[in-house]
Scaffold this motif. Structure first.
Motif, PDB file in Angstrom:
ATOM      1  N   VAL A  74      -3.823 -11.384  10.300  1.00  0.00           N
ATOM      2  CA  VAL A  74      -3.859 -12.381   9.222  1.00  0.00           C
ATOM      3  C   VAL A  74      -5.163 -12.245   8.435  1.00  0.00           C
ATOM      4  N   ALA A  75      -6.279 -12.137   9.124  1.00  0.00           N
ATOM      5  CA  ALA A  75      -7.571 -11.994   8.439  1.00  0.00           C
ATOM      6  C   ALA A  75      -7.593 -10.739   7.571  1.00  0.00           C
ATOM      7  N   GLN A  76      -7.065  -9.622   8.077  1.00  0.00           N
ATOM      8  CA  GLN A  76      -7.066  -8.381   7.304  1.00  0.00           C
ATOM      9  C   GLN A  76      -6.130  -8.473   6.108  1.00  0.00           C
ATOM     10  N   LEU A  77      -4.986  -9.120   6.255  1.00  0.00           N
ATOM     11  CA  LEU A  77      -4.073  -9.296   5.117  1.00  0.00           C
ATOM     12  C   LEU A  77      -4.696 -10.199   4.049  1.00  0.00           C
ATOM     13  N   VAL A  78      -5.364 -11.274   4.453  1.00  0.00           N
ATOM     14  CA  VAL A  78      -6.039 -12.145   3.483  1.00  0.00           C
ATOM     15  C   VAL A  78      -7.082 -11.333   2.709  1.00  0.00           C
ATOM     16  N   GLU A  79      -7.841 -10.505   3.409  1.00  0.00           N
ATOM     17  CA  GLU A  79      -8.843  -9.651   2.745  1.00  0.00           C
ATOM     18  C   GLU A  79      -8.163  -8.641   1.813  1.00  0.00           C
TER      19      GLU A  79
END
Length: 163
Positions: A53-58
């Motif tokens: 999730v964190a990588q997709l948001v970035e």
């Protein structure tokens, strides 16, 4: 391993649902017609999903150009070969179905390549949106709302295509 973990996030291309087992992301679905496969199920996140999730948001914010979250892709040996080649593509790279066929040692199998690309269980992270027709046209996309979703992803990565 069974998929026991579920997370969702909002994105510019619609809601995204991620499934994972203990060690890897196993599925990414982009909503179609305002629905996701597990809409009725509560989220249950693990460390892998928190990272994804964190990588997709970035990625959607333009701050990430590659993913290093582990994925587990279940498919035939042919599909596995195609998906492994897709994982080698970088941000802003594009390839054609024919070039993918050559790369996996199956020249002339562009139609079968299309089927394998469309069956990718973890789109975006495994960049199947980066595959175009040999003349640079967009021939389809199985994720989200189809071609409009692919158009957004290509534009986000500044990948040119033929109209």
């Amino acid at each position: 391993m069974t998929e026991r973990f579920l997370a969702r996030l909002d994105s510019p291309i619609g809601r995204i649902e991620l499934l994972a087992d203990d060690d890897a992301v196993t599925s990414l679905t982009i909503e179609r017609d305002a629905a996701l496969p597990h809409d009725g199920d509560p989220e249950q996140r693990n460390a892998v999903l928190e990272t994804a999730v964190a990588q997709l948001v970035e990625y959607f914010a333009g701050a990430r150009t590659d993913f290093d979250v582990p994925v587990r892709l279940h498919g035939t040996a042919f599909q596995q070969a195609v998906w492994a080649r897709l994982q080698q593509l970088q941000w802003g790279d594009a390839t054609s179905y024919g070039a993918l066929a050559e790369a996996v040692g199956k020249p002339g199998s562009a139609r079968a390549i299309g089927g394998a690309v469309g069956a990718n269980p973890v789109p975006i992270i495994v960049g199947c949106h980066r595959v175009l027709a040999s003349d640079g046209r967009i021939t389809g996309y199985s994720g989200g709302e189809g071609v409009p979703t692919k158009l957004w992803l290509l534009g986000h990565e500044h990948i040119g295509f033929a109209a």
